[in-house]
Design an enzyme around this catalytic site. Sequence first.
Site, PDB file in Angstrom:
ATOM      1  N   CYS A  98     -49.608  33.311 -61.171  1.00 26.67           N
ATOM      2  CA  CYS A  98     -49.473  32.037 -61.890  1.00 26.67           C
ATOM      3  C   CYS A  98     -50.481  32.029 -63.051  1.00 26.67           C
ATOM      4  O   CYS A  98     -51.666  32.285 -62.853  1.00 26.67           O
ATOM      5  CB  CYS A  98     -49.728  30.867 -60.956  1.00 26.67           C
ATOM      6  N   CYS A 105     -46.726  28.213 -61.187  1.00 32.64           N
ATOM      7  CA  CYS A 105     -46.268  27.761 -59.875  1.00 32.64           C
ATOM      8  C   CYS A 105     -45.190  26.696 -60.048  1.00 32.64           C
ATOM      9  O   CYS A 105     -45.340  25.775 -60.853  1.00 32.64           O
ATOM     10  CB  CYS A 105     -47.415  27.135 -59.083  1.00 32.64           C
ATOM     11  N   CYS A 124     -50.438  24.119 -57.197  1.00 33.87           N
ATOM     12  CA  CYS A 124     -51.125  24.673 -58.364  1.00 33.87           C
ATOM     13  C   CYS A 124     -52.346  23.816 -58.725  1.00 33.87           C
ATOM     14  O   CYS A 124     -53.441  24.330 -58.965  1.00 33.87           O
ATOM     15  CB  CYS A 124     -50.145  24.716 -59.532  1.00 33.87           C
TER      16      CYS A 124
END
Lengths: 195, 293
Positions: B240, B265, B271
Amino acid sequence: MQTVTLSGFAEPPRDSQVTFRAMLAAIAEPGLVQRVELALDAPAPLGRALASACLTLLDFETPVWLAPGIGKAAGDWIAFHTGAPLATDPAAAAFAVLAEGDDLLPLDRFALGSDESPELGASLLVQVRGVAADAGAVWFGPGIETTRRVAVDGIDARFWPARAALAPLFPRGLDIFFCAGDRVVALPRTTKVEG
Amino acid sequence: MTADGYNFGYLDEQTKRMIRRAILKGVAIPGYQVPFGSREMPLPYGWGTGGIQITAAVIGPGDTLKVIDQGADDTTNAVSIRNFFVRMCDVATTERTAEASIIQTRHRIPERKLAPGQILVYQVPIPEPLRWLEPRETETRKMHALREYGVMHVKLYEDISVKGRVSTAYDYPVLVNGRYIMRPSPIPKFDTPKMHRMAALQLFGAGREKRIYAVPPYTDVVPLDFEDHPFTIETWDQACALCGATTSFLDEVILDDRGRRMFVCSDTDFCQERREAGHRGDGGPNPLEEAAE
């Protein structure tokens, strides 16, 4: 002659939601004891959990069969508050309400549903003397991580083998809520019981 | 205060009772689709009417609701449904997966492992896993009744023989409790293994198709596969760009017309929590810089 009909839920949307969540939690995790803590003044022999379950689930769409032990006062109360049609034949009922001491057997007098529509299998709401966790028989199946011990007090011992005999019929079957006072434990058709 | 003139949860009490009965039967028969009298809702079919009706029948004043759409709390569908329940139930809402008692979802399962007692409500467009193989409801009901699922295995086999692998990437068919084949709703197959023996209760609502089904906690949910072609999930060779996670489901974000992209994400709460804990990704390409020729 004068009759007095006891009141139902004080606040139906709130009280039926509270009851439903207890029943949902009960059937999602069979053998876990849930509580329905509502001040509900139902006629004997209906305990709080059983009476709340009736008000939460029954209405004009659900024929209900009342076992003889429910009696006239409680039967009138259920009919008045729910509007559910009273079935004279247990096989025609979506719900059956049984008092402590009422005969659960034979189980095949209740609707078991069909292979194509197993949801038409009846729900039994059964008043018992007591339900307790961490004692009694071993339950396992969906909703139970490993096993769970559950004691249901006050039902005929012949019930357990009779229920086990229904297991091969799955998905047909019966879903049972055992109620004692404000406690409720569910025994869906998928749960297996040993000992 | 809930909106004037509306019952708690929008639905009338008789409708809630009908839905509640269907939910209880659904939980009692894991993976079986229970028909129910789906109501008109104040938003169109396809926007989550099935999930909303389930949530409306389940939710109470003590609940904390989280709504996600493709993993995100801040997309139109999720915001609208969350606002709907704030107006209709005056419930608390959250974006934190861990704080929610009910999570209504469209097309994702949160990355964070769900806890016992939580309820995950899926919005389902097509509930019948056999529908594209057999259009007649009368037939698919019989097939479920008889556990006649050969046609599904043939479909997966044909995929492998033609394309070398099963091409279904989302809504991957699963076998529930060893009995019913079920559509898990259009979640990516990345999420499918999370359903297996999940501690939370999973409820599925299809409004247009008028079906409710369920998976109780700790229930076997097994994706269909073959011994020599086992079920696999998506993997990425990136992390990510925002939080650096390598274990989450990543969305590809196109940055410009030169082919630059970043991966982030899909689960916004996951996240966010990672970034709050100090995790950082590489930030992705800088959109202000000229791309290398």
